[in-house]
Design a protein around this motif. Structure first.
Motif, PDB file in Angstrom:
ATOM      1  N   ALA A 197       8.107 -14.791  21.656  1.00 48.03           N
ATOM      2  CA  ALA A 197       7.003 -14.513  20.745  1.00 48.03           C
ATOM      3  C   ALA A 197       7.408 -13.456  19.731  1.00 48.03           C
ATOM      4  N   ILE A 198       6.848 -13.588  18.529  1.00 45.64           N
ATOM      5  CA  ILE A 198       7.026 -12.617  17.455  1.00 45.64           C
ATOM      6  C   ILE A 198       5.639 -12.189  16.994  1.00 45.64           C
ATOM      7  N   ASN A 199       5.422 -10.887  16.929  1.00 49.82           N
ATOM      8  CA  ASN A 199       4.139 -10.364  16.475  1.00 49.82           C
ATOM      9  C   ASN A 199       4.362  -9.473  15.260  1.00 49.82           C
ATOM     10  N   ILE A 200       3.756  -9.846  14.133  1.00 52.12           N
ATOM     11  CA  ILE A 200       3.812  -9.056  12.903  1.00 52.12           C
ATOM     12  C   ILE A 200       2.591  -8.146  12.888  1.00 52.12           C
ATOM     13  N   VAL A 201       2.824  -6.842  12.982  1.00 46.02           N
ATOM     14  CA  VAL A 201       1.718  -5.883  13.049  1.00 46.02           C
ATOM     15  C   VAL A 201       1.558  -5.211  11.690  1.00 46.02           C
ATOM     16  N   THR A 202       0.380  -5.319  11.099  1.00 45.02           N
ATOM     17  CA  THR A 202       0.143  -4.750   9.776  1.00 45.02           C
ATOM     18  C   THR A 202      -0.238  -3.274   9.876  1.00 45.02           C
ATOM     19  N   ARG A 203      -0.220  -2.605   8.734  1.00 43.77           N
ATOM     20  CA  ARG A 203      -0.447  -1.165   8.699  1.00 43.77           C
ATOM     21  C   ARG A 203      -1.926  -0.834   8.820  1.00 43.77           C
ATOM     22  N   ARG A 204      -2.190   0.293   9.476  1.00 43.15           N
ATOM     23  CA  ARG A 204      -3.547   0.799   9.606  1.00 43.15           C
ATOM     24  C   ARG A 204      -3.665   2.123   8.884  1.00 43.15           C
ATOM     25  N   ALA A 205      -4.891   2.494   8.615  1.00 45.13           N
ATOM     26  CA  ALA A 205      -5.142   3.757   7.921  1.00 45.13           C
ATOM     27  C   ALA A 205      -4.828   4.933   8.830  1.00 45.13           C
ATOM     28  N   GLY A 206      -4.272   5.989   8.237  1.00 44.52           N
ATOM     29  CA  GLY A 206      -4.034   7.229   8.960  1.00 44.52           C
ATOM     30  C   GLY A 206      -5.153   8.221   8.722  1.00 44.52           C
ATOM     31  N   GLU A 207      -4.916   9.451   9.104  1.00 43.36           N
ATOM     32  CA  GLU A 207      -5.941  10.481   8.967  1.00 43.36           C
ATOM     33  C   GLU A 207      -6.034  11.034   7.554  1.00 43.36           C
ATOM     34  N   THR A 208      -5.034  10.774   6.730  1.00 43.30           N
ATOM     35  CA  THR A 208      -5.048  11.250   5.346  1.00 43.30           C
ATOM     36  C   THR A 208      -4.856  10.067   4.406  1.00 43.30           C
ATOM     37  N   PRO A 209      -5.418  10.122   3.202  1.00 48.50           N
ATOM     38  CA  PRO A 209      -5.244   9.022   2.246  1.00 48.50           C
ATOM     39  C   PRO A 209      -3.783   8.876   1.833  1.00 48.50           C
ATOM     40  N   ARG A 210      -3.371   7.650   1.589  1.00 48.81           N
ATOM     41  CA  ARG A 210      -2.037   7.385   1.072  1.00 48.81           C
ATOM     42  C   ARG A 210      -2.102   6.152   0.185  1.00 48.81           C
ATOM     43  N   SER A 211      -1.162   6.074  -0.753  1.00 46.98           N
ATOM     44  CA  SER A 211      -1.072   4.910  -1.630  1.00 46.98           C
ATOM     45  C   SER A 211       0.372   4.729  -2.043  1.00 46.98           C
ATOM     46  N   THR A 212       0.722   3.484  -2.336  1.00 43.84           N
ATOM     47  CA  THR A 212       2.084   3.127  -2.711  1.00 43.84           C
ATOM     48  C   THR A 212       2.040   2.049  -3.779  1.00 43.84           C
ATOM     49  N   ILE A 213       2.921   2.172  -4.752  1.00 39.08           N
ATOM     50  CA  ILE A 213       3.114   1.139  -5.765  1.00 39.08           C
ATOM     51  C   ILE A 213       4.609   0.861  -5.864  1.00 39.08           C
ATOM     52  N   GLU A 214       4.980  -0.419  -5.840  1.00 40.50           N
ATOM     53  CA  GLU A 214       6.390  -0.797  -5.941  1.00 40.50           C
ATOM     54  C   GLU A 214       6.532  -1.942  -6.933  1.00 40.50           C
ATOM     55  N   VAL A 215       7.497  -1.829  -7.818  1.00 43.72           N
ATOM     56  CA  VAL A 215       7.847  -2.903  -8.746  1.00 43.72           C
ATOM     57  C   VAL A 215       9.343  -3.137  -8.648  1.00 43.72           C
ATOM     58  N   ALA A 216       9.757  -4.412  -8.754  1.00 40.07           N
ATOM     59  CA  ALA A 216      11.174  -4.741  -8.645  1.00 40.07           C
ATOM     60  C   ALA A 216      11.473  -5.968  -9.481  1.00 40.07           C
ATOM     61  N   GLY A 217      12.705  -6.078  -9.923  1.00 36.87           N
ATOM     62  CA  GLY A 217      13.156  -7.235 -10.680  1.00 36.87           C
ATOM     63  C   GLY A 217      14.611  -7.505 -10.378  1.00 36.87           C
ATOM     64  N   GLY A 218      15.036  -8.748 -10.616  1.00 31.95           N
ATOM     65  CA  GLY A 218      16.413  -9.081 -10.293  1.00 31.95           C
ATOM     66  C   GLY A 218      16.896 -10.326 -10.997  1.00 31.95           C
ATOM     67  N   ARG A 219      18.010 -10.832 -10.527  1.00 30.63           N
ATOM     68  CA  ARG A 219      18.693 -11.980 -11.115  1.00 30.63           C
ATOM     69  C   ARG A 219      17.803 -13.229 -11.085  1.00 30.63           C
ATOM     70  N   LEU A 220      18.017 -14.092 -12.045  1.00 28.11           N
ATOM     71  CA  LEU A 220      17.365 -15.397 -12.135  1.00 28.11           C
ATOM     72  C   LEU A 220      15.858 -15.289 -12.314  1.00 28.11           C
ATOM     73  N   GLY A 221      15.403 -14.180 -12.870  1.00 35.10           N
ATOM     74  CA  GLY A 221      13.975 -14.031 -13.145  1.00 35.10           C
ATOM     75  C   GLY A 221      13.139 -13.570 -11.980  1.00 35.10           C
ATOM     76  N   TYR A 222      13.771 -13.092 -10.930  1.00 34.11           N
ATOM     77  CA  TYR A 222      13.027 -12.590  -9.779  1.00 34.11           C
ATOM     78  C   TYR A 222      12.225 -11.348 -10.165  1.00 34.11           C
ATOM     79  N   TYR A 223      10.971 -11.267  -9.673  1.00 29.38           N
ATOM     80  CA  TYR A 223      10.212 -10.030  -9.797  1.00 29.38           C
ATOM     81  C   TYR A 223       9.164  -9.960  -8.696  1.00 29.38           C
ATOM     82  N   SER A 224       8.757  -8.742  -8.354  1.00 29.71           N
ATOM     83  CA  SER A 224       7.718  -8.548  -7.351  1.00 29.71           C
ATOM     84  C   SER A 224       6.919  -7.300  -7.685  1.00 29.71           C
ATOM     85  N   ILE A 225       5.649  -7.324  -7.311  1.00 34.78           N
ATOM     86  CA  ILE A 225       4.733  -6.201  -7.489  1.00 34.78           C
ATOM     87  C   ILE A 225       3.988  -6.010  -6.171  1.00 34.78           C
ATOM     88  N   LYS A 226       3.965  -4.787  -5.671  1.00 29.50           N
ATOM     89  CA  LYS A 226       3.316  -4.505  -4.401  1.00 29.50           C
ATOM     90  C   LYS A 226       2.486  -3.229  -4.512  1.00 29.50           C
TER      91      LYS A 226
END
Length: 687
Positions: A197-226
């Motif tokens: 079995a494989i279990n993917i566990v997602t993130r939960r909130a902690g006791e303090t606020p947090r935020s993240t922004i990620e942008v990426a790009g690469g060969r052959l037109g690859y891009y991602s925004i998170k």
């Protein structure tokens, strides 16, 4: 290694296996509970979540670096190997955990990249990301591994692969950790967990606020925004994660673009502060992909060159769980949990087929929905004993609608079917710690499927830690089963309503040794598993039949250590031989050897380098254009590099190069890899 310790291990393993192997062989495991190569170069997060909906998990520490440079336990980690909550270090069996810090340090682009560096696992994704990604655990089929997301089972019984899960839709954003347990786990999770079995566990909130922004790009037109945002809300908390990715792969290999959305929340059940928590999980994914059909021969051999199978997928997963202390004195205290999970999946598919054997599908619509209700209670009647009992029931329904084009004519409704079933039953598990480093775990589950025979699946695991020697040995035995998929039972063209469940029995035994004053670890595990009534396609009847018996055996090796302060080294290797006992036809997509090495190096403060190599031996594959004889595909080596720089307290920049040597290896006949894939990204973290 002390001879006395080895002798004691051998005696323990022999005793356990002698009592268990009367019926044959199964799978479980022992050693590496921690992913080889997990980074020790940074602190562990304090926001590790607890048990997640749908899966009673066991809390326990991962491995982190102590002040003396030793591999020592850190805190707050859970696993999927047991119904009763237990510290990870105390759970015997083959358990690997890829934590959030590992994922962030490696800069993998998806779960596929993370899983392919684990013992006992081979991941296949031919060509580009638009192709389906399958996992072969200990040599068994992809549909023999149960995949869960926050404890929600997401295997798809409507697909033509017998109910596997397509890993290509899973990115790494929003994931707190990935838990992998090898060996039959039907005693814990029921059907589908025949190989593990494989279990993917997602993130939960902690006791303090947090935020993240990620942008990426690469060969052959690859891009991602998170993006991610989380924090406390009233007495509870909420975490929201969203992402979009376009693989940008050239049309000669296909394409993939899609997005994921995760939301998790938790709040206390009782306003008075008594023990109890209510948690909810939501995941939505939407993806469009295009790739050559299976067995088409790819751009090299395909009769219909440049004509792809197109898929549009939408999936909604929901989970709700409540946990509370039911009694604090009766039987040493009783804890209870009730949860409800649901999966809804829609897929539209059009395929040119593979002439002359595989008909075209101009437009097929698949729909799948499932619901599971489960409850359990754990008692502690003795300080050294935990007993967990409960029951669950699941209902699932699948349907398909579509025409087939064959021989120049259209067959209306040739892909139509609709099927539903319910399955449920009780389970019982006990875990005993008699002292002197021993631990024994046993479980039994009874599944009563609708219109099928009752399945009884036991599992027994034992381990012994030899005091200050650093040596731990363990063994396990168990049974598993896999219900026939809806496609296998009801597809009008090849389905067979009389199919029986696939059943497996297996065992494993292994040792793990901590040496050099805790700065290094070595592990080795032997495993065997036999599967009866394997479902396969029969050319004579042109239907799916229970045809084969498969025997899989192998050895898994792991090592990791820290020779100097700024460097961590790890390595793994798996030898796996799979035999098709009832036929001379060899099995496809099973390399005998898979291995890898990894180097993590922090030359300067804030600069981290990861170099990772993967080695895969020769495999066999087949395609319609190349005929009925399997085609050997050459072994290959992959080299990945990632360099990151913490430019500011809140800003990180990185460069990652997948397939650094531009290898054009093949995992399917005529379908080469994309080649070198460099990408660069910026990550801003706040809170």
């Amino acid at each position: 290694m002390p001879r006395g310790s080895l002798k004691s291990c051998a005696l323990l393993l022999a005793a356990l296996l002698q009592g268990a192997s009367a019926e044959s062989a199964e799978t479980a495991s022992v050693p590496s509970k921690y992913r080889a190569g997990a980074p020790l170069l940074q602190e562990r997060s304090a926001d590790s979540p607890g048990p997640v909906p749908g899966t009673p998990l066991a809390e326990g520490p991962p491995m982190a670096l102590s002040d003396e440079g030793k591999l020592a336990p850190a805190e707050h980690l859970t696993v999927t190997a047991s119904r009763s909550p237990q510290p990870l270090l105390q759970i015997p069996g083959a358990v690997d955990v890829i934590d959030r810090q590992t994922i962030e340090a490696q800069h993998w682009d998806g779960v596929v990249e993370a899983l392919r560096h684990l013992e006992g696992i081979y991941v296949e994704q031919p060509g580009a990301r638009g192709s389906r990604a399958d996992i072969y655990m200990r040599g068994l089929d992809p549909n023999h591994t149960l995949v869960m997301i926050d404890g929600i089972a997401v295997n798809d019984p409507t697909n033509a692969r017998g109910g596997s899960f397509d890993l290509s839709t899973l990115g790494t954003d929003g994931i707190e950790r990935i838990e992998v347990v090898r060996g039959p786990l039907s005693a814990v999770h029921g059907s589908d967990a025949l190989a593990g079995a494989i279990n993917i566990v997602t993130r939960r909130a902690g006791e303090t606020p947090r935020s993240t922004i990620e942008v990426a790009g690469g060969r052959l037109g690859y891009y991602s925004i998170k993006g991610e945002a989380s924090g406390p809300v009233g007495p509870g908390g909420i975490s929201v994660v969203g992402s979009w990715m376009d693989d940008g792969v050239p049309s000669e290999l296909g394409s993939y673009r899609g997005g994921e959305f995760f939301a998790t929340g938790q709040m206390p059940i009782f306003p008075t502060g008594e023990a109890g928590e209510l948690r909810a999980t939501l995941r939505f994914v939407g993806a469009d992909s295009a790739a050559y059909p299976e067995f088409s021969g790819g751009p090299e051999y395909a009769i219909l060159k440049g004509q792809f199978e197109h898929r549009q997928l939408e999936e909604l997963d929901l989970g709700l769980v409540g946990e509370s202390e039911l009694a604090d004195s009766l039987l040493g205290g009783i804890d209870g949990a009730v949860w409800l999970t649901s999966t809804q999946r829609w897929e539209e598919r059009s395929s040119p087929g593979v002439p002359p054997e595989v008909p075209a599908e101009p437009g097929t619509n698949d729909r799948y929905q499932s619901y599971t209700l489960s409850s359990q209670a754990t008692a502690h009647p003795w300080a050294l004993l935990d007993v967990t009992g409960g029951a669950d029931v699941s209902y699932e329904e699948g349907k398909s609608e579509g025409d087939l084009v064959y021989g120049g004519g259209t067959i209306p409704g040739a892909a139509d079917y609709r099927l539903s079933r319910a399955v449920g039953g009780p389970f019982l598990e006990g875990l005993l710690r008699p002292g002197a480093g021993f631990m024994l775990q046993g479980g039994l589950r009874v599944d009563i499927p609708e219109a099928a025979s009752t399945e009884v699946t036991p599992r027994f695991v034992g381990s012994w830690a030899a005091g200050e020697t650093g040596l731990t040995c363990a063994a396990s035995w168990g049974k598993g089963f896999k219900l026939p998929s809806f496609y296998a039972l009801a597809n009008p063209l090849v389905g067979n309503k009389d199919l029986q469940p696939e059943r497996g029995t297996g065992y494993d035994a292994g040792v793990e040794w901590s040496l050099a004053d805790g700065r290094a670890e070595l592990s080795a595990t032997w495993f065997e598993i036999d599967v009866d009534d394997l479902i396969d396609f029969d050319l004579q009847t042109f239907r799916l039949q229970n045809l084969r018996r498969v025997e899989s055996r192998g050895v898994e090796f792991g090592a990791r250590g820290r020779p100097i302060e700024a460097v961590e080294l790890s390595a793994f290797a798996t030898w796996n031989e799979v035999a098709n006992v009832d036929s001379s036809v060899p099995l496809l997509n099973r390399p005998k050897w898979v291995g890898g090495v990894a180097l993590l190096w922090e030359p300067f403060a804030g600069v981290r380098t990861r170099l990772e190599a993967l080695f895969v031996s020769t495999t066999l594959d087949a395609s319609v254009p190349t005929g009925v004889e399997p085609v050997p595909l050459a072994g290959y080596a992959l080299l990945d590099l990632a360099v990151s720089w913490q430019a500011l307290d809140w800003l990180e920049t990185y460069i990652a190069i997948d397939n650094l040597t531009n290898s054009r290896y093949q995992q399917a006949v005529g379908l080469p890899s994309v080649g070198i894939m460099p990408r660069a990204g910026l990550i801003a973290r706040f809170g």
